[in-house]
Design a protein around this motif. Structure first.
Motif, PDB file in Angstrom:
ATOM      1  N   ALA A  50      29.800  42.803  47.035  1.00 56.05           N
ATOM      2  CA  ALA A  50      30.242  41.941  48.105  1.00 56.05           C
ATOM      3  C   ALA A  50      31.373  42.344  48.814  1.00 56.05           C
ATOM      4  O   ALA A  50      32.194  43.012  48.222  1.00 56.05           O
ATOM      5  N   GLN A  51      31.455  42.205  50.250  1.00 56.56           N
ATOM      6  CA  GLN A  51      32.517  42.698  50.887  1.00 56.56           C
ATOM      7  C   GLN A  51      33.169  41.755  51.907  1.00 56.56           C
ATOM      8  O   GLN A  51      32.287  41.131  52.520  1.00 56.56           O
ATOM      9  N   TYR A  52      34.134  41.688  52.286  1.00 59.29           N
ATOM     10  CA  TYR A  52      34.742  41.005  53.454  1.00 59.29           C
ATOM     11  C   TYR A  52      35.867  41.729  54.081  1.00 59.29           C
ATOM     12  O   TYR A  52      36.622  42.634  53.573  1.00 59.29           O
ATOM     13  N   LEU A  53      35.492  41.969  55.472  1.00 57.99           N
ATOM     14  CA  LEU A  53      36.188  42.579  56.430  1.00 57.99           C
ATOM     15  C   LEU A  53      36.963  41.902  57.300  1.00 57.99           C
ATOM     16  O   LEU A  53      36.100  41.069  57.996  1.00 57.99           O
ATOM     17  N   GLY A  69      43.712  34.063  53.148  1.00 54.95           N
ATOM     18  CA  GLY A  69      42.554  33.909  53.848  1.00 54.95           C
ATOM     19  C   GLY A  69      41.689  34.940  53.853  1.00 54.95           C
ATOM     20  O   GLY A  69      40.480  34.617  54.290  1.00 54.95           O
ATOM     21  N   TYR A  70      42.024  36.037  53.441  1.00 49.41           N
ATOM     22  CA  TYR A  70      41.061  37.380  53.237  1.00 49.41           C
ATOM     23  C   TYR A  70      40.491  37.140  51.822  1.00 49.41           C
ATOM     24  O   TYR A  70      41.246  37.294  50.746  1.00 49.41           O
ATOM     25  N   SER A  71      39.095  36.707  51.766  1.00 46.25           N
ATOM     26  CA  SER A  71      38.732  36.431  50.315  1.00 46.25           C
ATOM     27  C   SER A  71      37.285  36.768  50.432  1.00 46.25           C
ATOM     28  O   SER A  71      36.490  36.726  51.362  1.00 46.25           O
ATOM     29  N   VAL A  72      36.350  37.032  49.115  1.00 48.06           N
ATOM     30  CA  VAL A  72      35.189  37.399  49.196  1.00 48.06           C
ATOM     31  C   VAL A  72      34.778  36.652  47.754  1.00 48.06           C
ATOM     32  O   VAL A  72      35.455  36.488  46.795  1.00 48.06           O
ATOM     33  N   VAL A  73      33.764  35.960  47.844  1.00 45.28           N
ATOM     34  CA  VAL A  73      32.926  35.355  46.826  1.00 45.28           C
ATOM     35  C   VAL A  73      31.924  36.128  46.269  1.00 45.28           C
ATOM     36  O   VAL A  73      31.117  36.555  47.096  1.00 45.28           O
ATOM     37  N   ILE A  74      31.702  36.091  45.085  1.00 47.48           N
ATOM     38  CA  ILE A  74      30.620  36.791  44.421  1.00 47.48           C
ATOM     39  C   ILE A  74      30.145  36.015  43.119  1.00 47.48           C
ATOM     40  O   ILE A  74      30.957  35.524  42.361  1.00 47.48           O
ATOM     41  N   THR A  75      28.909  35.980  42.779  1.00 46.97           N
ATOM     42  CA  THR A  75      28.377  35.214  41.527  1.00 46.97           C
ATOM     43  C   THR A  75      27.856  36.549  40.667  1.00 46.97           C
ATOM     44  O   THR A  75      26.831  36.788  40.905  1.00 46.97           O
ATOM     45  N   PRO A  76      28.627  36.602  39.801  1.00 48.04           N
ATOM     46  CA  PRO A  76      28.069  37.722  38.504  1.00 48.04           C
ATOM     47  C   PRO A  76      26.597  37.375  38.071  1.00 48.04           C
ATOM     48  O   PRO A  76      26.274  36.130  37.908  1.00 48.04           O
ATOM     49  N   LYS A  77      25.817  38.317  37.970  1.00 45.00           N
ATOM     50  CA  LYS A  77      24.537  38.040  37.135  1.00 45.00           C
ATOM     51  C   LYS A  77      24.475  37.916  35.713  1.00 45.00           C
ATOM     52  O   LYS A  77      23.712  37.657  35.206  1.00 45.00           O
ATOM     53  N   THR A 174      36.473  44.469  48.699  1.00 45.79           N
ATOM     54  CA  THR A 174      35.020  44.811  48.306  1.00 45.79           C
ATOM     55  C   THR A 174      35.024  44.612  46.668  1.00 45.79           C
ATOM     56  O   THR A 174      35.761  45.122  45.957  1.00 45.79           O
ATOM     57  N   VAL A 175      34.160  43.874  46.329  1.00 45.04           N
ATOM     58  CA  VAL A 175      33.913  43.498  44.826  1.00 45.04           C
ATOM     59  C   VAL A 175      32.551  44.127  44.299  1.00 45.04           C
ATOM     60  O   VAL A 175      31.425  43.893  44.959  1.00 45.04           O
ATOM     61  N   MET A 176      32.478  44.827  43.253  1.00 48.40           N
ATOM     62  CA  MET A 176      31.333  45.422  42.743  1.00 48.40           C
ATOM     63  C   MET A 176      30.986  44.891  41.190  1.00 48.40           C
ATOM     64  O   MET A 176      32.024  44.960  40.593  1.00 48.40           O
ATOM     65  N   GLU A 177      29.910  44.224  41.062  1.00 50.09           N
ATOM     66  CA  GLU A 177      29.626  43.954  39.684  1.00 50.09           C
ATOM     67  C   GLU A 177      29.113  45.152  38.745  1.00 50.09           C
ATOM     68  O   GLU A 177      28.134  45.819  39.436  1.00 50.09           O
ATOM     69  N   ILE A 178      29.669  45.707  38.038  1.00 46.31           N
ATOM     70  CA  ILE A 178      29.368  46.733  37.115  1.00 46.31           C
ATOM     71  C   ILE A 178      28.665  46.255  35.635  1.00 46.31           C
ATOM     72  O   ILE A 178      29.322  45.466  35.002  1.00 46.31           O
ATOM     73  N   ALA A 179      27.628  46.565  35.489  1.00 47.49           N
ATOM     74  CA  ALA A 179      26.934  46.325  34.020  1.00 47.49           C
ATOM     75  C   ALA A 179      27.679  46.957  32.757  1.00 47.49           C
ATOM     76  O   ALA A 179      28.516  47.916  32.736  1.00 47.49           O
TER      77      ALA A 179
END
Length: 180
Positions: A50-53, A69-77, A174-179
């Protein structure tokens, strides 16, 4: 109709059609190997990104961390995943002997503590704001499968103004979900 594949020594796998109208197609790979499923991703694999620019100017004169105010939302699997958070912050500080501090908050809680992760400091006298790129890269446990908001916060040392995206430059998170 079901298809049952019987193992060579024991066990079996059953392929069952869905209970919906229409046609479902499942394409098998043309190569030998293991099929990675959403139930068992390989450790270290990137599951989602997920990324926010943002190009919008934001500033603060606060000496306590303020939301940018610069944020990103991600829902982990998967609750066991590690989240890799990368920020590229376009920062500026308006005064000599001024400092800017940057950190990441997860659902409203500071991940770094009072000083933040990265600091912009100027000990020179200048007539224009000092502008630099501030990188932050951290990991954080997903800790569940509910939505997570990661947001950049910033503050000053009470001297001058700390800003992001001076002159329409860009800041990203930028947020990356890593297994696991």
């Amino acid at each position: 109709m079901s298809i049952v594949l019987v193992g060579s020594t024991s066990g079996s796998v059953t392929l069952q059609e869905p209970a919906v109208a229409g046609t479902t197609v499942f394409n098998l790979p043309a190569a030998s190997g293991t099929i990675i499923t959403t139930g068992s991703p390989q450790s270290g694999s990137i599951i989602q990104v997920a990324q926010y620019l943002n190009y919008t100017y934001a500033s603060t004169t606060d000496s306590t961390f303020a939301a940018s105010g610069y944020s990103v939302v991600i829902t982990p699997k998967f609750a066991s995943s590690t989240m890799l958070i990368r920020c590229a912050i376009s920062a500026s500080q308006s005064a000599s002997n001024g400092a800017g501090y940057f950190t990441i908050y997860k659902n409203g809680s500071n991940l770094a503590g009072a000083s933040g992760y990265n600091t912009l400091y100027s000990n020179a006298t200048f007539s224009n704001p000092l502008r630099v790129g501030i990188p932050i890269e951290i990991t954080n446990a997903a800790g569940g499968t509910s939505a997570i908001t990661y947001e950049i916060y910033f503050k000053t040392n009470t001297v001058g103004t700390v800003a992001m995206n001076q002159d329409s430059s860009a800041t990203s998170i930028t947020v990356m979900e890593i297994a696991a």
